[in-house]
Motif scaffolding. Sequence first.
Motif, PDB file in Angstrom:
ATOM      1  N   LYS A   1      34.183  32.297  15.116  1.00 10.93           N
ATOM      2  CA  LYS A   1      34.368  31.106  15.932  1.00 10.93           C
ATOM      3  C   LYS A   1      33.315  30.044  15.647  1.00 10.93           C
ATOM      4  O   LYS A   1      33.501  28.896  15.996  1.00 10.93           O
ATOM      5  CB  LYS A   1      34.379  31.483  17.411  1.00 10.93           C
ATOM      6  CG  LYS A   1      35.558  32.356  17.765  1.00 10.93           C
ATOM      7  CD  LYS A   1      35.892  32.224  19.219  1.00 10.93           C
ATOM      8  CE  LYS A   1      37.042  33.104  19.623  1.00 10.93           C
ATOM      9  NZ  LYS A   1      38.302  32.766  19.078  1.00 10.93           N
ATOM     10  N   THR A   2      32.220  30.378  15.010  1.00 11.73           N
ATOM     11  CA  THR A   2      31.202  29.381  14.680  1.00 11.73           C
ATOM     12  C   THR A   2      31.475  28.749  13.322  1.00 11.73           C
ATOM     13  O   THR A   2      30.837  27.776  12.967  1.00 11.73           O
ATOM     14  CB  THR A   2      29.804  30.022  14.660  1.00 11.73           C
ATOM     15  OG1 THR A   2      29.775  31.042  13.661  1.00 11.73           O
ATOM     16  CG2 THR A   2      29.451  30.602  16.008  1.00 11.73           C
ATOM     17  N   ASN A   3      32.398  29.294  12.550  1.00 15.86           N
ATOM     18  CA  ASN A   3      32.697  28.771  11.224  1.00 15.86           C
ATOM     19  C   ASN A   3      33.651  27.588  11.355  1.00 15.86           C
ATOM     20  O   ASN A   3      34.682  27.679  12.002  1.00 15.86           O
ATOM     21  CB  ASN A   3      33.333  29.888  10.390  1.00 15.86           C
ATOM     22  CG  ASN A   3      33.107  29.661   8.917  1.00 15.86           C
ATOM     23  OD1 ASN A   3      32.191  28.968   8.534  1.00 15.86           O
ATOM     24  ND2 ASN A   3      33.954  30.253   8.117  1.00 15.86           N
ATOM     25  N   GLU A   4      33.300  26.456  10.738  1.00 18.12           N
ATOM     26  CA  GLU A   4      34.141  25.270  10.832  1.00 18.12           C
ATOM     27  C   GLU A   4      34.098  24.486   9.534  1.00 18.12           C
ATOM     28  O   GLU A   4      33.215  24.673   8.697  1.00 18.12           O
ATOM     29  CB  GLU A   4      33.720  24.386  12.005  1.00 18.12           C
ATOM     30  CG  GLU A   4      32.405  23.658  11.807  1.00 18.12           C
ATOM     31  CD  GLU A   4      32.127  22.709  12.966  1.00 18.12           C
ATOM     32  OE1 GLU A   4      31.989  21.505  12.688  1.00 18.12           O
ATOM     33  OE2 GLU A   4      32.047  23.167  14.114  1.00 18.12           O
TER      34      GLU A   4
ATOM     35  N   PHE B   1      37.788  14.452  10.710  1.00 19.25           N
ATOM     36  CA  PHE B   1      38.652  15.591  11.003  1.00 19.25           C
ATOM     37  C   PHE B   1      37.798  16.856  11.098  1.00 19.25           C
ATOM     38  O   PHE B   1      36.698  16.916  10.581  1.00 19.25           O
ATOM     39  CB  PHE B   1      39.739  15.754   9.928  1.00 19.25           C
ATOM     40  CG  PHE B   1      39.225  16.155   8.580  1.00 19.25           C
ATOM     41  CD1 PHE B   1      39.119  17.495   8.222  1.00 19.25           C
ATOM     42  CD2 PHE B   1      38.853  15.194   7.658  1.00 19.25           C
ATOM     43  CE1 PHE B   1      38.655  17.864   6.973  1.00 19.25           C
ATOM     44  CE2 PHE B   1      38.386  15.559   6.404  1.00 19.25           C
ATOM     45  CZ  PHE B   1      38.280  16.898   6.065  1.00 19.25           C
ATOM     46  N   ARG B   2      38.337  17.863  11.788  1.00 21.26           N
ATOM     47  CA  ARG B   2      37.594  19.119  11.960  1.00 21.26           C
ATOM     48  C   ARG B   2      38.578  20.269  12.142  1.00 21.26           C
ATOM     49  O   ARG B   2      39.556  20.147  12.857  1.00 21.26           O
ATOM     50  CB  ARG B   2      36.679  19.033  13.176  1.00 21.26           C
ATOM     51  CG  ARG B   2      35.960  20.353  13.478  1.00 21.26           C
ATOM     52  CD  ARG B   2      34.925  20.197  14.569  1.00 21.26           C
ATOM     53  NE  ARG B   2      33.858  19.353  14.052  1.00 21.26           N
ATOM     54  CZ  ARG B   2      33.264  18.393  14.737  1.00 21.26           C
ATOM     55  NH1 ARG B   2      33.594  18.175  15.971  1.00 21.26           N
ATOM     56  NH2 ARG B   2      32.321  17.665  14.205  1.00 21.26           N
ATOM     57  N   PHE B   3      38.287  21.373  11.449  1.00 22.37           N
ATOM     58  CA  PHE B   3      38.996  22.625  11.660  1.00 22.37           C
ATOM     59  C   PHE B   3      38.001  23.629  12.205  1.00 22.37           C
ATOM     60  O   PHE B   3      36.961  23.864  11.582  1.00 22.37           O
ATOM     61  CB  PHE B   3      39.569  23.168  10.343  1.00 22.37           C
ATOM     62  CG  PHE B   3      40.709  22.354   9.789  1.00 22.37           C
ATOM     63  CD1 PHE B   3      41.980  22.470  10.312  1.00 22.37           C
ATOM     64  CD2 PHE B   3      40.497  21.482   8.732  1.00 22.37           C
ATOM     65  CE1 PHE B   3      43.026  21.736   9.793  1.00 22.37           C
ATOM     66  CE2 PHE B   3      41.536  20.746   8.203  1.00 22.37           C
ATOM     67  CZ  PHE B   3      42.806  20.870   8.738  1.00 22.37           C
ATOM     68  N   LYS B   4      38.287  24.221  13.360  1.00 25.38           N
ATOM     69  CA  LYS B   4      37.388  25.219  13.948  1.00 25.38           C
ATOM     70  C   LYS B   4      38.193  26.074  14.895  1.00 25.38           C
ATOM     71  O   LYS B   4      38.911  25.520  15.726  1.00 25.38           O
ATOM     72  CB  LYS B   4      36.248  24.521  14.690  1.00 25.38           C
ATOM     73  CG  LYS B   4      35.260  25.476  15.311  1.00 25.38           C
ATOM     74  CD  LYS B   4      34.165  24.702  16.026  1.00 25.38           C
ATOM     75  CE  LYS B   4      33.182  25.674  16.662  1.00 25.38           C
ATOM     76  NZ  LYS B   4      32.112  24.997  17.350  1.00 25.38           N
ATOM     77  N   PRO B   5      38.157  27.352  14.818  1.00 25.11           N
ATOM     78  CA  PRO B   5      37.512  28.209  13.823  1.00 25.11           C
ATOM     79  C   PRO B   5      38.371  28.310  12.570  1.00 25.11           C
ATOM     80  O   PRO B   5      39.560  28.052  12.619  1.00 25.11           O
ATOM     81  CB  PRO B   5      37.439  29.559  14.532  1.00 25.11           C
ATOM     82  CG  PRO B   5      38.634  29.569  15.434  1.00 25.11           C
ATOM     83  CD  PRO B   5      38.830  28.133  15.856  1.00 25.11           C
TER      84      PRO B   5
ATOM     85  N   ILE C   1      32.897  29.651   2.735  1.00 27.87           N
ATOM     86  CA  ILE C   1      31.906  30.714   2.931  1.00 27.87           C
ATOM     87  C   ILE C   1      31.347  30.565   4.335  1.00 27.87           C
ATOM     88  O   ILE C   1      31.007  29.457   4.760  1.00 27.87           O
ATOM     89  CB  ILE C   1      30.780  30.609   1.867  1.00 27.87           C
ATOM     90  CG1 ILE C   1      31.385  30.712   0.474  1.00 27.87           C
ATOM     91  CG2 ILE C   1      29.712  31.663   2.095  1.00 27.87           C
ATOM     92  CD1 ILE C   1      30.444  30.323  -0.643  1.00 27.87           C
ATOM     93  N   ALA C   2      31.236  31.669   5.038  1.00 28.44           N
ATOM     94  CA  ALA C   2      30.764  31.645   6.425  1.00 28.44           C
ATOM     95  C   ALA C   2      29.414  30.959   6.542  1.00 28.44           C
ATOM     96  O   ALA C   2      28.470  31.298   5.843  1.00 28.44           O
ATOM     97  CB  ALA C   2      30.691  33.068   6.977  1.00 28.44           C
ATOM     98  N   GLY C   3      29.339  29.956   7.403  1.00 25.00           N
ATOM     99  CA  GLY C   3      28.086  29.261   7.687  1.00 25.00           C
ATOM    100  C   GLY C   3      27.605  28.325   6.594  1.00 25.00           C
ATOM    101  O   GLY C   3      26.536  27.747   6.704  1.00 25.00           O
TER     102      GLY C   3
END
Length: 197
Positions: A22-25, A65-69, A94-96
């Motif tokens: 959930k923190t990956n965006e 624009f934003r995609f999360k998660p 890649i995560a983070g």
Amino acid sequence: MKKFISIFLLLYITLPINAQDKTNELSGFIIHKQENGSNGSLDGANIFLIYAKDTLKTTSINGVFRFKPIKTGKAKLIITAIGCRKVEKELNIIAGKNSNLYIEILDESIQLEEVTIKGRISIVTQNGDTLIFNPKAVNIQEGDVAMNIVEQLPGTETDDHSVKIMGKQVTKTYIDGRLIFGSDPMAALKNLLQQMY
């Protein structure tokens, strides 16, 4: 053995959750580079983030624009907007470690083959207290007589013996300003072919 199975099940359940942390965006900013040389943020662009088995969609607001998660792994970013060229980017998420993207989108010229503009002729014009009806603005068929044209004019009432326009009896018929058939308008209207117009 029970402890080993419990740990194995716990790992099995938590691994898929880590794939969509959930923190990956993924976020970015779209600049619209126009042919006239001006640049600005692009509002309302459609942005798709496509994985092998999943597709996410969003819309830009003031270019942002934003995609999360999001999931990690290979994906394709596609950006479309009316009047702009389509943008496609291959990504390895890649995560983070996904920084903000800065994307330029260009105008797309649309070459038109040929454009024909047709104007409409006004059926009625007014000159002082005189109404002038234009027969070219009326639908006619081959073989029609002048009466067929008159019947289509606005405000016209016809019967076998008379014609009224705007409630007043027609007493004379003119073509190009010349009186024809004297004071018998019905003779003119029933016998003149529409080609006279």
